[in-house]
Design an enzyme around this catalytic site. Sequence first.
Site, PDB file in Angstrom:
ATOM      1  CG  ASN A   1      -3.378   3.206   9.177  1.00  0.00           C
ATOM      2  OD1 ASN A   1      -3.008   2.429   8.299  1.00  0.00           O
ATOM      3  ND2 ASN A   1      -4.051   2.806  10.237  1.00  0.00           N
TER       4      ASN A   1
ATOM      5  CG  ASP B   1      -0.133  -1.060   8.344  1.00  0.00           C
ATOM      6  OD1 ASP B   1      -0.340  -2.274   8.582  1.00  0.00           O
ATOM      7  OD2 ASP B   1      -1.038  -0.277   7.987  1.00  0.00           O
TER       8      ASP B   1
ATOM      9  CG  ASN C   1      49.948  15.048  29.002  1.00  0.00           C
ATOM     10  OD1 ASN C   1      49.290  15.854  28.350  1.00  0.00           O
ATOM     11  ND2 ASN C   1      49.901  14.961  30.317  1.00  0.00           N
TER      12      ASN C   1
ATOM     13  CE1 TYR D   1      40.267  14.972  13.277  1.00  0.00           C
ATOM     14  CE2 TYR D   1      42.177  15.809  12.093  1.00  0.00           C
ATOM     15  CZ  TYR D   1      41.100  14.934  12.185  1.00  0.00           C
ATOM     16  OH  TYR D   1      40.879  14.022  11.201  1.00  0.00           O
TER      17      TYR D   1
ATOM     18  NE  ARG E   1      34.873  12.654  11.740  1.00  0.00           N
ATOM     19  CZ  ARG E   1      35.782  13.125  10.869  1.00  0.00           C
ATOM     20  NH1 ARG E   1      36.692  14.010  11.266  1.00  0.00           N
ATOM     21  NH2 ARG E   1      35.786  12.710   9.633  1.00  0.00           N
TER      22      ARG E   1
ATOM     23  N   GLY F   1       0.822  -1.222   0.000  1.00  0.00           N
ATOM     24  CA  GLY F   1       0.000   0.000   0.000  1.00  0.00           C
ATOM     25  C   GLY F   1       0.851   1.265   0.000  1.00  0.00           C
TER      26      GLY F   1
ATOM     27  CB  THR G   1      -5.930  -6.389   2.434  1.00  0.00           C
ATOM     28  OG1 THR G   1      -7.358  -6.335   2.623  1.00  0.00           O
ATOM     29  CG2 THR G   1      -5.322  -5.130   3.035  1.00  0.00           C
TER      30      THR G   1
ATOM     31  N   GLY H   1     -11.546  -2.397  11.024  1.00  0.00           N
ATOM     32  CA  GLY H   1     -12.645  -3.298  10.692  1.00  0.00           C
ATOM     33  C   GLY H   1     -13.251  -3.833  11.988  1.00  0.00           C
TER      34      GLY H   1
ATOM     35  NE  ARG I   1      -5.289   5.885   6.120  1.00  0.00           N
ATOM     36  CZ  ARG I   1      -5.835   4.813   6.688  1.00  0.00           C
ATOM     37  NH1 ARG I   1      -6.582   4.949   7.777  1.00  0.00           N
ATOM     38  NH2 ARG I   1      -5.619   3.604   6.199  1.00  0.00           N
TER      39      ARG I   1
HETATM   40  C1  UD1 Z   1      -6.922  -3.188   7.503  1.00  0.00           C
HETATM   41  C2  UD1 Z   1      -8.146  -4.093   7.566  1.00  0.00           C
HETATM   42  C3  UD1 Z   1      -8.983  -3.747   8.800  1.00  0.00           C
HETATM   43  C4  UD1 Z   1      -8.115  -3.861  10.027  1.00  0.00           C
HETATM   44  C5  UD1 Z   1      -6.847  -3.032   9.904  1.00  0.00           C
HETATM   45  C6  UD1 Z   1      -5.897  -3.346  11.043  1.00  0.00           C
HETATM   46  C7  UD1 Z   1      -8.735  -4.530   5.228  1.00  0.00           C
HETATM   47  C8  UD1 Z   1      -9.647  -4.212   4.106  1.00  0.00           C
HETATM   48  N1  UD1 Z   1      -8.957  -3.889   6.370  1.00  0.00           N
HETATM   49  O1  UD1 Z   1      -7.395  -1.856   7.338  1.00  0.00           O
HETATM   50  O2  UD1 Z   1     -10.078  -4.633   8.914  1.00  0.00           O
HETATM   51  O3  UD1 Z   1      -8.856  -3.444  11.167  1.00  0.00           O
HETATM   52  O4  UD1 Z   1      -6.140  -3.348   8.678  1.00  0.00           O
HETATM   53  O5  UD1 Z   1      -4.733  -2.578  10.990  1.00  0.00           O
HETATM   54  O6  UD1 Z   1      -7.883  -5.394   5.106  1.00  0.00           O
HETATM   55  N2  UD1 Z   1      -1.916  -3.355   1.402  1.00  0.00           N
HETATM   56  C9  UD1 Z   1      -1.392  -3.976   0.291  1.00  0.00           C
HETATM   57  N3  UD1 Z   1      -2.068  -3.860  -0.891  1.00  0.00           N
HETATM   58  C10 UD1 Z   1      -3.235  -3.197  -1.009  1.00  0.00           C
HETATM   59  C11 UD1 Z   1      -3.763  -2.572   0.147  1.00  0.00           C
HETATM   60  C12 UD1 Z   1      -3.086  -2.675   1.348  1.00  0.00           C
HETATM   61  O7  UD1 Z   1      -0.336  -4.591   0.356  1.00  0.00           O
HETATM   62  O8  UD1 Z   1      -3.773  -3.158  -2.113  1.00  0.00           O
HETATM   63  C13 UD1 Z   1      -1.179  -3.473   2.667  1.00  0.00           C
HETATM   64  C14 UD1 Z   1      -0.769  -2.130   3.226  1.00  0.00           C
HETATM   65  O9  UD1 Z   1       0.510  -1.754   2.732  1.00  0.00           O
HETATM   66  C15 UD1 Z   1      -0.754  -2.383   4.717  1.00  0.00           C
HETATM   67  C16 UD1 Z   1      -1.790  -3.480   4.907  1.00  0.00           C
HETATM   68  O10 UD1 Z   1      -1.999  -4.064   3.630  1.00  0.00           O
HETATM   69  O11 UD1 Z   1       0.508  -2.868   5.149  1.00  0.00           O
HETATM   70  C17 UD1 Z   1      -3.111  -2.932   5.452  1.00  0.00           C
HETATM   71  O12 UD1 Z   1      -3.611  -1.971   4.543  1.00  0.00           O
HETATM   72  P1  UD1 Z   1      -4.302  -0.641   5.042  1.00  0.00           P
HETATM   73  O13 UD1 Z   1      -4.734   0.139   3.849  1.00  0.00           O
HETATM   74  O14 UD1 Z   1      -3.446   0.049   6.037  1.00  0.00           O
HETATM   75  O15 UD1 Z   1      -5.609  -1.237   5.745  1.00  0.00           O
HETATM   76  P2  UD1 Z   1      -6.462  -0.607   6.913  1.00  0.00           P
HETATM   77  O16 UD1 Z   1      -7.351   0.436   6.356  1.00  0.00           O
HETATM   78  O17 UD1 Z   1      -5.585  -0.233   8.030  1.00  0.00           O
HETATM   79 CA    CA Z   2      -3.397  -0.087   8.313  1.00  0.00          CA
END
Ligand code: UD1
Ligand code: CA
Length: 464
Positions: free
Chosen positions: A233, A108, A383, A372, A339, A15, A84, A145, A19
Amino acid sequence: MPNASGIHVVVLAAGKGTRMKSDLPKVLHSAAGLPLIEHVLRVAHSLSPDSIVLIVGHGADHVKKAVGERLGLSFAVQHPQLGTGHALLQAEPLLRSVEGTVVLLSGDVPLLGPASLAALMQAHRTRGAAATVVTAVVPSPAGYGRIVRREDGDIAAIVEHKDASDAELGIQEINSGIYAFDLAPLFGALREIGSSNAQGEYYLPDLVRIYRERGLPVATVTLNDAQEIAGVNSRKELSEVDAILRMRKIDALMASGVTIVDPATTYIEPDVSVGIDTIIRPNVYLEGQTRIGARCEIHSGVRIVNTSIDDGVVINNFCVITDSHISRGAVVGPFARCRPQSDVGEDAHVGNFVELKKTTLGRGSKVGHLAYLGDSTIGEKVNIGAGTITCNYDGTTKHPTIIEDGAFIGSDSQLIAPVRVGRGAYVAAGSSITKDVPADALAIGRGRQVNKDGWVSGHKKPQG
Ligand code: UD1
Ligand code: CA
């Protein structure tokens, strides 16, 4: 494969992290000195998995380069990033020929501990579930979620915040984004996930509803410590996670016998070790692979990076020490800079406004003020007077200075390298030393003083 655990970890890290408002991929932002993804990979290793697949996409090359090659780790690219569920599907080609369990981690979510992952595996196995979701009950579930349960208490579905009804928004049990999945039904079911939701994305949590419809068992593990599943996020959440990691480290050090005078202003990275009865005063930074011995004192305003400090060392206020070694009983600072490749010997003293670079200072030697010393090898009990400078650079090349045991370098001397001062030799104050000084000799390298008697009054204009 020997000792195969049957566990395959998949980490989602494709992702953008919109944000964060950053050019850097989210998982490369650091908390407590390590990129978020590093925290996640470390906890992944606690499962001794057979393989780890990292799903990259946004900034893929950058993330791959930062993570580097590691045993058992492979990358799958998700492009474009459609959610995801779509992200996990990208691991299919790499996991097609294996059996067992996929543990899904989010790049994350960096605070998750090994005990929670072990609890996830334990529950998944004993319940014989097709999927197990890690959940937590939190006071402010906004953004996460929500776990929707049936009347019998079993999980029915996960509803994303943006898709939730008012009643569902009131649910305080949240999805951590961490799951265990049996491999057998996983990829087939992932292909059934649709994208008709508020974000137009393929949501991985929709698997719960799909499994339920197929009558597959889905279990949950609810963590007592909801802090562990905090996701990053935004920059604000990054700072919150950083503070938690920092306090974990400080608490562990205090529990092991280190005095930390002001935890709120002490910054100690995860890989640092500190021996017992060492006292760390406020505003100290200990970074990277730093190792500090027992009974040391680290005073305020000090930053120490990738440095090894033996027992009983005092680092006075406002020193910066990088990639160096300080031996037992040495005293450094205030206001000293070591250093890279500085090696301060036992009971040696490095005083105020002294800079060392690639310099070995022998046992009991002293360099007290304003000096230095670069590319130099200094013996024992030497010394070095105030204001001494090794002129180690001729504009093209760096040259060495060697000062043998027991030598005495008078104040404000310049040692023009390459040059050697022999054992026990003296250099007169204010000298420019361009030639080697033999052992036991006195070198004087300065213009002779001339006094012109009556010169001042002879030049004075008559008054009035
Ligand atoms: C997600 C969950 C949510 C949960 C929360 C917990 C989904 C739809 N929602 O929401 O239920 O409560 O995590 O932290 O899964 N990512 C990808 N590819 C994509 C989208 C995301 O690899 O296409 C990765 C992101 O880089 C990240 C992780 O998946 O590491 C979660 O994505 P993020 O967009 O942060 O999901 P949340 O909105 O936090
Ligand atoms: Ca997240």
